[in-house]
Write a protein that holds these residues in place. Sequence first.
Motif, short mmCIF file in Angstrom:
data_model
loop_
_atom_site.label_atom_id
_atom_site.label_comp_id
_atom_site.label_asym_id
_atom_site.label_seq_id
_atom_site.Cartn_x
_atom_site.Cartn_y
_atom_site.Cartn_z
N PRO A 1 0.79 -1.24 0.00
CA PRO A 1 0.00 0.00 0.00
C PRO A 1 0.83 1.29 0.00
CG PRO A 1 0.11 -0.87 2.22
CD PRO A 1 0.84 -1.85 1.33
N LEU A 2 1.73 1.44 -0.95
CA LEU A 2 2.51 2.67 -1.09
C LEU A 2 1.87 3.48 -2.21
CD1 LEU A 2 5.07 4.09 -0.01
CD2 LEU A 2 6.35 2.93 -1.81
N ARG A 3 1.44 4.71 -1.88
CA ARG A 3 0.73 5.53 -2.87
C ARG A 3 1.66 6.53 -3.55
NH1 ARG A 3 -3.19 5.41 1.50
NH2 ARG A 3 -2.17 7.28 2.27
N LYS A 4 1.30 6.90 -4.74
CA LYS A 4 2.09 7.90 -5.49
C LYS A 4 2.25 9.16 -4.65
CE LYS A 4 1.33 6.26 -10.05
NZ LYS A 4 2.14 6.36 -11.20
N THR A 55 10.90 -1.16 10.90
CA THR A 55 9.78 -2.08 11.08
C THR A 55 8.54 -1.58 10.35
OG1 THR A 55 10.68 -2.67 13.25
CG2 THR A 55 8.36 -3.25 12.83
N ASP A 56 7.93 -2.46 9.57
CA ASP A 56 6.70 -2.18 8.80
C ASP A 56 6.88 -1.13 7.71
OD1 ASP A 56 5.20 -4.12 10.18
OD2 ASP A 56 4.76 -2.69 11.78
N GLU A 57 8.11 -0.73 7.43
CA GLU A 57 8.35 0.24 6.37
C GLU A 57 8.32 -0.44 5.01
OE1 GLU A 57 11.56 3.78 5.32
OE2 GLU A 57 12.18 2.14 6.62
N ILE A 58 7.84 0.28 4.01
CA ILE A 58 7.80 -0.20 2.64
C ILE A 58 8.77 0.64 1.82
CG2 ILE A 58 6.35 -0.51 0.58
CD1 ILE A 58 3.94 -0.58 2.58
N GLY A 59 9.60 -0.03 1.03
CA GLY A 59 10.50 0.65 0.12
C GLY A 59 10.09 0.36 -1.31
N PHE A 60 10.76 0.99 -2.24
CA PHE A 60 10.48 0.72 -3.66
C PHE A 60 11.76 0.81 -4.47
CE2 PHE A 60 10.21 5.30 -3.48
CZ PHE A 60 10.57 5.76 -4.73
N GLY A 61 11.69 0.29 -5.67
CA GLY A 61 12.86 0.31 -6.53
C GLY A 61 12.49 0.13 -7.98
N TYR A 90 7.38 8.28 -4.13
CA TYR A 90 7.04 7.12 -4.94
C TYR A 90 6.26 7.58 -6.18
CZ TYR A 90 4.86 2.82 -6.52
OH TYR A 90 4.45 1.77 -7.28
N GLY A 91 6.73 7.12 -7.33
CA GLY A 91 6.05 7.44 -8.58
C GLY A 91 5.84 6.21 -9.43
N GLY A 92 6.28 5.06 -8.92
CA GLY A 92 6.16 3.79 -9.62
C GLY A 92 7.35 2.92 -9.30
N GLY A 93 7.22 1.65 -9.60
CA GLY A 93 8.30 0.70 -9.35
C GLY A 93 7.85 -0.43 -8.45
N MET A 94 8.75 -1.35 -8.21
CA MET A 94 8.45 -2.52 -7.39
C MET A 94 8.57 -2.15 -5.91
SD MET A 94 7.72 -4.44 -9.82
CE MET A 94 7.32 -5.88 -8.89
N LYS A 95 7.60 -2.61 -5.13
CA LYS A 95 7.56 -2.32 -3.69
C LYS A 95 8.02 -3.54 -2.91
CE LYS A 95 3.42 -0.30 -4.97
NZ LYS A 95 2.01 -0.12 -4.72
N PHE A 96 8.66 -3.30 -1.77
CA PHE A 96 9.21 -4.40 -1.00
C PHE A 96 9.28 -4.07 0.48
CE2 PHE A 96 12.60 -1.90 -2.98
CZ PHE A 96 13.28 -1.43 -1.87
N ARG A 97 9.54 -5.10 1.29
CA ARG A 97 9.70 -4.98 2.74
C ARG A 97 10.99 -5.71 3.14
NH1 ARG A 97 5.16 -3.68 5.89
NH2 ARG A 97 3.29 -3.35 4.65
N ASN A 98 11.36 -5.55 4.41
CA ASN A 98 12.49 -6.31 4.93
C ASN A 98 12.25 -7.80 4.73
OD1 ASN A 98 14.24 -4.29 5.80
ND2 ASN A 98 13.38 -4.22 7.86
#
Length: 157
Positions: free
Chosen positions: A33-36, A96-102, A63-71
């Motif tokens: 659930p990472l929004r633009k 903890t509970d953070e979402i990253g993207f790439g 965030y503007g697009g890309g693959m999202k991931f967690r630890n």
Amino acid sequence: MSQRQNVNTYPQVPKGWKQTTLGAAAEINPAEPLRKGEIAKCVAMESIDPFTRRISRFAIKAYGGGMKFRNEDTLFARITPCLENGKTAYVDFLDTDEIGFGSTEFIVVRARERLSDGKFLYYLAVSPKFRNTAIQSMTGTSGRQRVQTDVLTNESQ
């Protein structure tokens, strides 16, 4: 008297384990659930050092697009030549509970709870058999070939 071991056989699967497909043991490119416009840690393909588990650098961006991931997810390059060059990494730098993207050129592999383990999946992803399967599944024009995710998902590992 010494025992001879047949080097052409694979070791037995440990008790309690079973051989399965990657898709049964892991989520591939799970939704997050990472929004633009949200600010998050971003990993570019250039931030993955070949054959190095840890991600040593990232940016903080909207965030503007890309693959999202967690630890505990594995980022696996799906494009040539990045895959052949060993760009695969294990995510362990988020809070903890953070979402990253790439990059959109990552395949994200996440362990299914009580079925698999994140570090096991990372080491599977860097294994010669897994990498060769991925490389053999690549399609597209020369220089821009990509792994066919469904081939990896349905391959028995």
